[in-house]
Design an enzyme around this catalytic site. Structure first.
Site, PDB file in Angstrom:
ATOM      1  N   SER A 262      -3.308  -6.620  -9.120  1.00  0.00           N
ATOM      2  CA  SER A 262      -1.882  -6.623  -8.819  1.00  0.00           C
ATOM      3  C   SER A 262      -1.510  -5.404  -7.984  1.00  0.00           C
ATOM      4  O   SER A 262      -2.286  -4.454  -7.841  1.00  0.00           O
ATOM      5  CB  SER A 262      -1.079  -6.597 -10.116  1.00  0.00           C
ATOM      6  OG  SER A 262      -1.186  -5.313 -10.697  1.00  0.00           O
ATOM      7  N   LYS A 263      -0.303  -5.460  -7.493  1.00  0.00           N
ATOM      8  CA  LYS A 263       0.249  -4.361  -6.722  1.00  0.00           C
ATOM      9  C   LYS A 263       0.228  -3.072  -7.564  1.00  0.00           C
ATOM     10  O   LYS A 263      -0.080  -1.993  -7.077  1.00  0.00           O
ATOM     11  CB  LYS A 263       1.687  -4.769  -6.378  1.00  0.00           C
ATOM     12  CG  LYS A 263       2.431  -3.817  -5.517  1.00  0.00           C
ATOM     13  CD  LYS A 263       3.768  -4.404  -5.156  1.00  0.00           C
ATOM     14  CE  LYS A 263       4.786  -3.319  -5.291  1.00  0.00           C
ATOM     15  NZ  LYS A 263       6.153  -3.699  -5.275  1.00  0.00           N
ATOM     16  N   ARG A 264       0.529  -3.217  -8.837  1.00  0.00           N
ATOM     17  CA  ARG A 264       0.568  -2.046  -9.720  1.00  0.00           C
ATOM     18  C   ARG A 264      -0.802  -1.390  -9.883  1.00  0.00           C
ATOM     19  O   ARG A 264      -0.898  -0.177 -10.004  1.00  0.00           O
ATOM     20  CB  ARG A 264       1.130  -2.425 -11.093  1.00  0.00           C
ATOM     21  CG  ARG A 264       2.634  -2.497 -11.087  1.00  0.00           C
ATOM     22  CD  ARG A 264       3.296  -2.391 -12.457  1.00  0.00           C
ATOM     23  NE  ARG A 264       2.528  -1.728 -13.520  1.00  0.00           N
ATOM     24  CZ  ARG A 264       2.483  -0.423 -13.748  1.00  0.00           C
ATOM     25  NH1 ARG A 264       3.163   0.391 -12.980  1.00  0.00           N
ATOM     26  NH2 ARG A 264       1.766   0.061 -14.742  1.00  0.00           N
TER      27      ARG A 264
END
Ligand code: GLU
Length: 504
Positions: A262-264
């Site tokens: 994910s982006k995170r």
């Protein structure tokens, strides 16, 4: 189905393209090129609520930067346009109506609130609400009302959707190039909305209609669409259209191997998950891009190709043409592919070595104000000496500043290690040797200094370490004689004298 291969990448412009999306585009591109086919870009923007300004141009720029441009799509007409679903709005309604007329779809008037209430009620009974054969007869739709009532409600302009009538209990056979054969019991499927009350088709209807009209032969897309495959196959059957062949690509997983990347994850661990930097038009939040972080597009393409596929040989470095030759959907894995930031950097390091020194020198020069007046040919030579130690251009300065500037300080640990009582005298002698070397070449310098060391039994470390320290300021860098050759006789002597004159 047309004889020539036609594949499409069909992103929704809801934000920046995740590298998983780039991987999907890449596999489509490779497959099309391998088979002399056409790679289509279709923008799936029927969900106006999720539309994000700038996302379409981001997608196009990203594909171009990666070196996987589309053959047909927005701005590249190929006879199947428009390629943006919002510009094809007028096309879809007739297909939904065709299914209604054939008894394969129906109008439903249930309001959003009714459905929420029903969902809750089911939940309290410990059941999951599915709108399908088991309850459609009791819900507010055209199956449970007279033709007159239906007509008058339509005439009154009451909000409604069109739902697909999924078969009650059929064994549906599905084929997927990656997953193999599957059989699904249709009684578990819900009657998906095909046409929304806002007058737009849903993803499912628009996707099927467009793949059919655009004569798509192979649908290569992410695994998250596998659950839609049954509905899509039923739609092809309902229309009596030949379905394309499907290949669902494995997920790209976090570096830990657990869960979707994910982006995170990128934010937390400091690596990009987007091809280009993205600045969110609403929150103004900026997300890193591989391009801006200094990755070469060839490296990005190469590591992405390996996230879910391998050629079955030991070879790891593939340029785009080699990927086209080697790529095969049959060799795409079922299991998720773990994203490995270190391996990604390894690829960049490898591709750094393939870049021309001139191109690298140009980007190095523009990245540092200190270099604005330095001759490009000199920078090019420096780059040639240091690039084998670098993964990114932004490491060049740390690796090479001493080619451009005299050291302003000396690494104290190195001083302790290298400087002895007789160091100043020895350096003085080296300075003399350099001064009296008429023709400064790496070889000349090396043989003169080295024979002086051996003839006088001095020991290499006692000379070479302080000499390096004087020239560089630390015990790093390429061959000392290369450095002397590069910075020249006078500058070398100046640096040696400066080091001798340093106190302590
Ligand atoms: N619009 C879908 C997406 O955003 C396309 C899925 C498909 O390729 O069918 O990924």
């Amino acid at each position: 189905m047309s004889d020539t291969i036609r594949v499409r990448f069909a992103p929704s412009p809801t934000g920046p393209l995740h590298i998983g999306g780039v991987r999907t585009a890449l596999y489509n591109f490779l497959f099309a090129k391998k088979h002399g086919g056409t790679f289509v870009l279709r923008i799936e923007d029927t969900d106006q609520n999720r539309f994000v300004e700038g996302a379409q141009s981001y997608i196009i720029e990203a594909l171009n930067w990666c070196g996987i441009p589309y053959d047909e799509g927005p701005g590249k007409e190929g006879g199947y346009g428009p390629y943006k679903q919002s510009e094809r709005g007028h096309l879809y309604k007739q297909y939904a109506e065709q299914l209604i007329n054939e008894g394969k779809a129906y109008y439903a008037f249930d309001s959003a609130e009714d459905l929420v209430a029903l969902r809750k009620q089911y939940e309290t009974e410990g059941k999951t609400f599915i709108y399908n054969w088991h309850n459609r007869g009791q819900l507010d739709n055209s199956l449970s009302m007279s033709a007159d009532e239906l007509q008058s409600r339509l005439d009154r302009g009451e909000d409604h959707v069109i739902r697909f009538l999924s078969p009650e209990s059929e064994s549906l056979h599905l084929k997927d190039i990656v997953r193999g054969d599957m059989t699904i019991d249709t009684s578990t499927l819900d009657d998906k909305v095909l046409f929304k009350s806002d007058g737009m088709p849903t993803y499912h209807l628009a996707n099927i209609v467009d793949d059919h009209l655009m004569e798509i032969t192979h649908v290569i897309r992410g695994e998250e669409w596998l659950p839609s495959l049954a509905l899509h196959q039923l739609l092809y059957n309902a229309f009596n259209w030949e379905a394309p062949l499907f290949a669902h690509l494995p997920l790209i997983l976090k570096p830990t191997g657990k869960g979707k990347l994910s982006k995170r994850d990128g934010e937390k661990m400091g690596f990009p998950v987007f091809p280009l930097e993205w600045s969110d038009p609403q929150t103004k939040e900026v997300s890193k891009g591989f391009r801006e972080e200094g990755y070469f597009p060839e490296a990005v393409i190469n590591f992405l190709a390996f996230l879910g596929w391998n050629p079955g040989t030991e070879q790891e470095l593939f340029n785009i043409n080699e990927l086209i030759d080697a790529f095969d959907l049959e060799r795409v894995h079922k299991a998720g592919a773990r994203f490995d930031p270190e391996k990604t950097n390894w690829y960049n390091h490898q591709y750094m070595q393939f870049q021309s020194n001139k191109e690298l020198a140009k980007s190095f020069k523009t990245s540092r104000p200190e270099l604005s007046d330095v001759d490009l040919t000199y920078i090019k030579m420096v780059v040639g000496l240091i690039k084998e130690r670098a993964t990114f251009v932004n490491e060049f300065w740390d690796l090479s500043h001493y080619f451009f500037q005299a050291p302003s300080s000396y690494d104290q640990k190195a001083v302790k290690k290298a400087v002895k009582d007789d160091t100043a005298d020895l350096l003085e002698e080296v300075a003399q040797i350099i001064m009296h070397t008429r023709e400064i070449t790496v070889q000349n310098l090396e043989s003169k200094v080295k024979s002086w060391i051996t003839e006088n039994n001095i020991g290499f470390g006692r000379v070479m370490m302080p000499l390096r320290l004087a020239l560089v300021g630390a015990l790093q860098g390429p061959d000392v004689f290369e450095i002397i050759f590069m910075i020249g006789k006078n500058e070398s002597i100046r640096r040696i004298e400066a080091a001798i004159n340093q106190e302590g």
